[in-house]
Scaffold this active site. Structure first.
Site, mmCIF file in Angstrom:
data_model
loop_
_atom_site.group_PDB
_atom_site.id
_atom_site.type_symbol
_atom_site.label_atom_id
_atom_site.label_comp_id
_atom_site.label_asym_id
_atom_site.label_seq_id
_atom_site.Cartn_x
_atom_site.Cartn_y
_atom_site.Cartn_z
ATOM 1 N N HIS A 1 39.067 38.732 50.243
ATOM 2 C CA HIS A 1 38.785 38.774 48.666
ATOM 3 C C HIS A 1 37.874 37.464 48.495
ATOM 4 C CE1 HIS A 1 40.891 38.325 44.608
ATOM 5 N NE2 HIS A 1 39.720 39.237 44.415
ATOM 6 N N LYS B 1 35.474 32.738 40.727
ATOM 7 C CA LYS B 1 34.576 33.501 41.965
ATOM 8 C C LYS B 1 33.493 33.978 41.537
ATOM 9 C CE LYS B 1 36.949 36.513 44.271
ATOM 10 N NZ LYS B 1 36.664 37.533 44.226
ATOM 11 N N CYS C 1 39.364 32.888 38.772
ATOM 12 C CA CYS C 1 39.599 31.551 39.154
ATOM 13 C C CYS C 1 38.089 30.974 39.434
ATOM 14 C CB CYS C 1 40.441 31.437 40.107
ATOM 15 S SG CYS C 1 42.178 31.804 39.628
ATOM 16 N N ARG D 1 35.749 43.405 30.768
ATOM 17 C CA ARG D 1 34.856 43.305 32.090
ATOM 18 C C ARG D 1 33.543 44.149 31.750
ATOM 19 N NH1 ARG D 1 37.278 41.748 37.206
ATOM 20 N NH2 ARG D 1 39.519 41.301 36.599
HETATM 21 C C1 OXD Z 1 40.327 41.288 40.562
HETATM 22 C C2 OXD Z 1 38.959 41.841 40.499
HETATM 23 O O1 OXD Z 1 40.586 40.679 41.578
HETATM 24 O O2 OXD Z 1 38.984 42.593 39.694
HETATM 25 O O3 OXD Z 1 41.181 41.456 39.842
HETATM 26 O O4 OXD Z 1 38.291 41.379 41.222
HETATM 27 MN MN MN Z 2 38.760 40.167 42.710
#
Ligand code: OXD
Ligand code: MN
Length: 630
Positions: free
Chosen positions: A255, A281, A279, A394
């Site tokens: 991830h 990323k 967080c 999103r």
């Molecule tokens: C998650 C994403 O980790 O959408 O939920 O990337």
């Molecule tokens: Mn993710």
């Protein structure tokens, strides 16, 4: 070729779509499609090739099916999910495993036969009256050692459209190399629908929402949900299958973001970075001035003595709240361009524009969201105020639309990874940036011991501290100890193993005030770059290597010439908080001893050593130790 499957396909597909499907010489593809036509009983089947006209058909179907509607900017659309279907559903996401397979108590699993029976019952006639879209994609670049071919069946044109934006099309790859390849397979149906705002249709039978993962057959079922984290096969669903495959074959599926740091392409240093959802990323991966290869999932393999990484995807399903013109320049510019973008769970203003939390200083007082016409003060059925946009609103966009996309995005060889960053939502323990002493120390103390406070990306309470090894706990498909051992072994004997770092953007002082500004992540990334390139030294503390104040000052001056980075700020940020570290080690040791299967011995040794170093430092300097003391 199974003649029954071919017969069924012939009788359910029109001539054009039948020809497209049998051009792929792979009986596993034919059997799978035939089987799920038989179970789900769609009214028609559309086989999507990589041709523009087929992809346009999918895009238009999303409008026709009322899953997306146009916004004012050309190529921008809005999609709503049901109000209670706007995040990943962890409780109903389960691995289907035979009785003999113990994956450990931290991973949600159920009996395989029971799960298959249940989900097949739910899927029975589920696509009645709808079209089934048959899609082919590749995880990782095509024609590469990383390539994993994927087959998706869905009755949602929104899901199929999102996949076009987020993944590499691979119909041609299937036609060329289809025969005996292992494929990942996904079946999704959104189920019965109901109306939401703008006449868009959302999943209705949320009680029958399921995400079931059959590891034995590399197949995933997703029902009665539209939220992309539960439905888009190649995203978190495929990550789970990839982790299982990687663990068996000795590579890593993570991830993780992938980014290039450096002022010119020739001097680029690549980092991978694992952060739990929501967080920081994506905002790290898209830092203006650096380059982005990927913001969510990376595949890492050892090739000719180096760790090489690729982005499993090619687009961003990014979180909108908080994105604004000054802190997230490259995302902001892309979001305001006419790039193809699907916005989800935002507020549509009366100018037909998207609005999300933090986009500007003022909130619109009305608009349309998933609840229909929205006005400030509108309440839901529990009497709670409905915010204009969801906290997990999103956008879905191809990476090529970012001005700082890295030229190696589709490089089949990947990029050489020199550093790995682990970050969590940690209000009280870790300093903003710290390097591990070596590979094993990093894998254990920064990755396997990672904890993070929960966010809006998953259903349930927010802000609860949770154990989250490698920021990957939600997706682990092998026992946690086995997964950690695979990490340790992956690079432990490499003289040139990537350096491991932790970052913490969420550290607070005792009064609860954040000690980092949102834009400081740029500084920590640049310091890590300097460390990897041996340009600066570091202070050795009991928990790792931290920056010298004098090395940070010029980096701050370079990026933020109007701000003075003071010694006091540095001390507050980099004070080693010994009681918090000791408490964390205690929690971690307890967790691994009591609940984790197959924990490698190294984990206990490394954490015990860290504990001793912290206790020695406490005896010498007290509980809270200024970095100037070391
Ligand atoms: C998650 C994403 O980790 O959408 O939920 O990337
Ligand atoms: Mn993710």
């Amino acid at each position: 070729m199974d003649q029954d499957a071919i017969g069924l396909l012939e009788s359910h597909l029109d001539d054009k779509n039948f020809k497209k499907l049998i051009a792929i010489d792979n009986p596993r593809v034919h059997d799978f499609v035939a089987n799920y036509i038989d179970i789900c009983r769609p009214a028609s089947v559309f086989v999507c090739t990589d041709e523009k006209k087929d992809i346009d058909y999918i895009r238009k179907s999303a409008w026709r099916n009322r899953e997306e509607a146009p916004l004012s900017m050309p190529n921008h659309t809005i999609h709503f999910d049901n109000y209670k279907d706007q995040a990943r559903d962890k409780d109903n996401t389960k691995f289907l495993l035979p009785e003999s397979y113990n994956i450990g108590p931290e991973i949600n699993a159920m009996n395989r036969e029971r799960g298959l029976k249940e989900v097949h019952k739910i899927l029975h006639r589920m696509m009645k009256g709808r079209e089934m879209y048959v899609r082919f994609f590749s995880l990782g670049p095509t024609n590469s050692p990383f390539t994993i071919p994927c087959l998706q069946l869905t009755d949602s044109a929104y899901v199929a459209h999102s996949e076009d934006i987020l993944y590499r099309q691979a119909y041609d790859e299937f036609v060329k190399n289809g025969k005996n390849r292992e494929i990942f397979r996904f079946v999704h149906s959104q189920g019965r629908l109901q109306e939401a705002g703008l006449d868009l249709m959302v999943s209705r039978d949320l009680k029958k929402r399921r995400v079931y993962i059959d590891l034995m057959e590399n197949t995933i079922f997703s029902t009665n949900t539209q939220y992309a984290g539960n439905t888009v096969g190649m995203k978190k669903l495929a990550l789970r299958l990839a982790i299982n495959k990687a663990s068996k074959e000795g590579w890593l599926a993570e991830h993780m973001l992938l980014m290039g740091v450096g002022d010119t392409q020739e001097k680029m240093t690549y980092f991978a970075g694992a952060f739990p959802s929501a967080c920081g990323k994506t905002s790290t991966a898209t830092l203006a001035g650096d380059t982005i290869v990927g913001d969510d999932i990376a595949l890492l393999r050892k090739i000719n003595g180096s760790i090489m990484g690729v982005n499993m995807e090619r687009g961003i399903f990014g979180i909108l709240p908080g994105i604004n013109a000054s802190d997230d320049k490259s995302q902001w510019n892309a979001l305001n361009s006419d790039a193809e973008i699907i916005f989800s769970n935002i507020l549509v203003t009366d100018k037909n524009e998207p609005y999300w939390d933090g986009k500007s200083d003022t909130w619109p007082s009305k608009g349309i969201n998933h609840s229909g016409d929205w006005f400030d003060g509108k309440l839901d059925d529990m009497g709670r105020k409905i915010p204009p946009a969801h906290k997990n609103a999103r956008f879905c966009m191809a990476l090529e639309n970012m001005e700082n996309v890295d030229p190696n995005l589709h490089n089949p060889d990947g990029v050489k990874v020199s550093g790995i960053i682990y970050g969590g939502r940690d209000s009280d323990t870790f300093v903003p940036v710290e390097e591990a002493f070596d590979w094993i120390h990093g894998v254990i103390t920064k990755a396997a011991a990672l904890e993070s406070e929960t966010t809006a990306a998953t259903l349930g309470k927010r802000g609860v501290r949770k154990f989250n090894p490698m920021s990957n706990i939600d997706f682990l498909s092998v026992p946690i100890g086995t997964y950690i051992k695979n990490h340790i072994d992956f690079a432990k004997d490499m003289p040139d193993a990537p350096r491991i770092f932790s970052v913490n953007y969420f550290l607070k002082d005792m009064s609860g005030k954040y000690l980092n500004h949102k834009s400081d992540k740029k500084i920590w990334v640049r310091w890590m770059d300097k460390r990897v390139n041996n340009e600066v030294k570091a202070i050795r503390t009991p928990t790792g290597l931290i920056p010298y104040y004098d090395d940070l000052v010029p980096i701050f001056e370079n990026f933020f010439p109007d701000i003075t980075y003071t010694e006091d700020e540095y001390i507050n940020q980099f004070t080693v908080r010994i009681p918090q570290h000791l408490a964390k080690i205690k929690r971690t040791l307890k967790m691994y001893a009591a609940r984790i299967l197959y924990t490698p011995e190294e984990l206990f040794d490394v954490l015990e050593d860290q504990k001793e170093r912290l206790e020695d430092a406490r005896d010498r300097y007290g509980n809270y130790v200024s970095p100037f003391k070391f």
